[in-house]
Design an enzyme around this catalytic site. Sequence first.
Site, PDB file in Angstrom:
ATOM      1  N   LYS A 185       0.833  -1.210   0.000  1.00 11.35           N
ATOM      2  CA  LYS A 185       0.000   0.000   0.000  1.00 11.35           C
ATOM      3  C   LYS A 185       0.861   1.251   0.000  1.00 11.35           C
ATOM      4  O   LYS A 185       0.567   2.202  -0.717  1.00 11.35           O
ATOM      5  CB  LYS A 185      -0.907   0.019   1.234  1.00 11.35           C
ATOM      6  CG  LYS A 185      -2.095  -0.932   1.150  1.00 11.35           C
ATOM      7  CD  LYS A 185      -2.963  -0.763   2.388  1.00 11.35           C
ATOM      8  CE  LYS A 185      -3.655  -2.047   2.774  1.00 11.35           C
ATOM      9  NZ  LYS A 185      -4.100  -2.059   4.167  1.00 11.35           N
TER      10      LYS A 185
ATOM     11  N   LYS B 170      -4.920 -12.827  -7.429  1.00 13.97           N
ATOM     12  CA  LYS B 170      -6.114 -13.204  -6.674  1.00 13.97           C
ATOM     13  C   LYS B 170      -7.274 -12.279  -7.043  1.00 13.97           C
ATOM     14  O   LYS B 170      -7.058 -11.132  -7.433  1.00 13.97           O
ATOM     15  CB  LYS B 170      -5.830 -13.175  -5.165  1.00 13.97           C
ATOM     16  CG  LYS B 170      -5.692 -11.788  -4.605  1.00 13.97           C
ATOM     17  CD  LYS B 170      -5.898 -11.758  -3.098  1.00 13.97           C
ATOM     18  CE  LYS B 170      -5.937 -10.293  -2.675  1.00 13.97           C
ATOM     19  NZ  LYS B 170      -6.295 -10.025  -1.325  1.00 13.97           N
TER      20      LYS B 170
ATOM     21  N   LYS C 172     -11.264  -6.644  -5.587  1.00 12.37           N
ATOM     22  CA  LYS C 172     -12.028  -5.481  -6.045  1.00 12.37           C
ATOM     23  C   LYS C 172     -11.099  -4.458  -6.719  1.00 12.37           C
ATOM     24  O   LYS C 172     -11.399  -3.928  -7.771  1.00 12.37           O
ATOM     25  CB  LYS C 172     -12.707  -4.852  -4.821  1.00 12.37           C
ATOM     26  CG  LYS C 172     -13.408  -3.563  -5.090  1.00 12.37           C
ATOM     27  CD  LYS C 172     -14.888  -3.764  -5.157  1.00 12.37           C
ATOM     28  CE  LYS C 172     -15.549  -2.435  -5.443  1.00 12.37           C
ATOM     29  NZ  LYS C 172     -16.877  -2.562  -5.947  1.00 12.37           N
TER      30      LYS C 172
HETATM   31  P1  AMP Z   1     -11.624  -7.853   1.976  1.00 11.60           P
HETATM   32  O1  AMP Z   1     -12.627  -7.700   0.887  1.00 11.60           O
HETATM   33  O2  AMP Z   1     -10.228  -7.602   1.514  1.00 11.60           O
HETATM   34  O3  AMP Z   1     -11.997  -7.115   3.237  1.00 11.60           O
HETATM   35  O4  AMP Z   1     -11.620  -9.395   2.346  1.00 11.60           O
HETATM   36  C1  AMP Z   1     -12.647 -10.010   3.062  1.00 11.60           C
HETATM   37  C2  AMP Z   1     -12.348 -11.458   3.276  1.00 11.60           C
HETATM   38  O5  AMP Z   1     -12.339 -12.158   2.025  1.00 11.60           O
HETATM   39  C3  AMP Z   1     -10.967 -11.742   3.911  1.00 11.60           C
HETATM   40  O6  AMP Z   1     -11.099 -12.818   4.808  1.00 11.60           O
HETATM   41  C4  AMP Z   1     -10.121 -12.136   2.746  1.00 11.60           C
HETATM   42  O7  AMP Z   1      -9.058 -12.984   3.138  1.00 11.60           O
HETATM   43  C5  AMP Z   1     -11.124 -12.869   1.860  1.00 11.60           C
HETATM   44  N1  AMP Z   1     -10.746 -12.780   0.439  1.00 11.60           N
HETATM   45  C6  AMP Z   1     -10.623 -11.652  -0.301  1.00 11.60           C
HETATM   46  N2  AMP Z   1     -10.258 -11.950  -1.576  1.00 11.60           N
HETATM   47  C7  AMP Z   1     -10.151 -13.305  -1.641  1.00 11.60           C
HETATM   48  C8  AMP Z   1      -9.823 -14.238  -2.677  1.00 11.60           C
HETATM   49  N3  AMP Z   1      -9.534 -13.832  -3.917  1.00 11.60           N
HETATM   50  N4  AMP Z   1      -9.808 -15.557  -2.372  1.00 11.60           N
HETATM   51  C9  AMP Z   1     -10.113 -15.984  -1.127  1.00 11.60           C
HETATM   52  N5  AMP Z   1     -10.431 -15.165  -0.108  1.00 11.60           N
HETATM   53  C10 AMP Z   1     -10.464 -13.835  -0.342  1.00 11.60           C
END
Ligand code: AMP
Length: 340
Positions: free
Chosen positions: A112, A194, A197
Amino acid sequence: MMARIFSGIQPSGDLHIGNYLGAVKNWVQLQHQFETFICIVDYHAITAPYEPADLVRRTHDMAVGLLAAGVDPEKATLFVQSQVPEHTELAWIFNTITPLGELERQVAFKEKSARQEQVMAGTLNYPVLQAADILLYLADLVPVGEDQVQHLELSRVVSRNWNSRFSPAKPFFPEPQPRLTPTRRIMGLDGQAKMSKSLGNTIGLLEEPDAIWEKLRPAPTDPARQRKTDAGEPDKCPIIYQLHKAFSPEETVREVEENCRGAKWGCVDCKKSLLPNMLAELTPIREKARELQADRAQVSAALDLGATKARTVARETIKQVKDMMGLAREGLIANAMSAR
Ligand code: AMP
Ligand code: TRP
């Protein structure tokens, strides 16, 4: 006491199937076995540039997505972080026992800060707030995707540091462990990174069937398969095979493996067999979300109930922490002084 789990998610607008398979679906299952706290972390979200009016909407939409996906506000405590001020209170306390070096070596911080011209202190302290989130509820298990594992290591460092300084005889805070799913890292539609968003390579949890198909159709598969007659290797297919394993019944997964290796199906055939299995799981979620979008009062009521339940636990932890640290909670000074 029933073991506690805690997890957080940023109000990033729409959920995608990476969040869903990596984390949210797991919460929905675990809420039946554990005392479950699910937090929409808006104080984390404001460490990135944002518009205030937009943030309220994203927080609301995230609550809709989580409720539609099956988080049950009667079973789990679903709440918004900024409605429980004890999170930031504990984060400040933890800042005083966290070595700077531990924060500077976090991969998420390095990534970041490389993207920002001016790096704010909140970006560095982000994982300290995350440790406070979890430890405020004395949670043992944290169901997240793989990208959060390093942040959880830091939570354990924070817990150990605080315990060794303020409750050495009997550790007060637990050392929370990650709980990963088999789909801990869902690849994005580009097949390169991965699903995320910020990379624009997502399939939204609430997307319409046509839109999902338009995204699946051109998605990359095993690069060795130029023609239908070339034999393929499912493990080299970055997205579609992974999604079959997540959404399709076992016999379909076996059929996919045979037909790919035996060059009997083309990749479009394989994608066509995936779509209905995805929709079978996603359509009820999309319909439930539509219903909730039209009923703001129900969503607000669920979050208010969650905040009330969360605060009861959070207040008790802070009270004990303050006592152990010699901080002045209500009545403490009078009591402490009269005991002298
Ligand atoms: P975030 O949207 O970054 O707040 O992520 C929310 C949750 O989703 C966290 O537990 C992340 O580890 C999980 N997560 C986000 N992107 C992925 C992905 N591509 N594959 C698996 N888990 C994900
Ligand atoms: N950092 C997490 C993410 O981006 C969100 C989060 C904040 C979290 N606090 C948490 C996750 C506590 C688990 C536990 O996904």
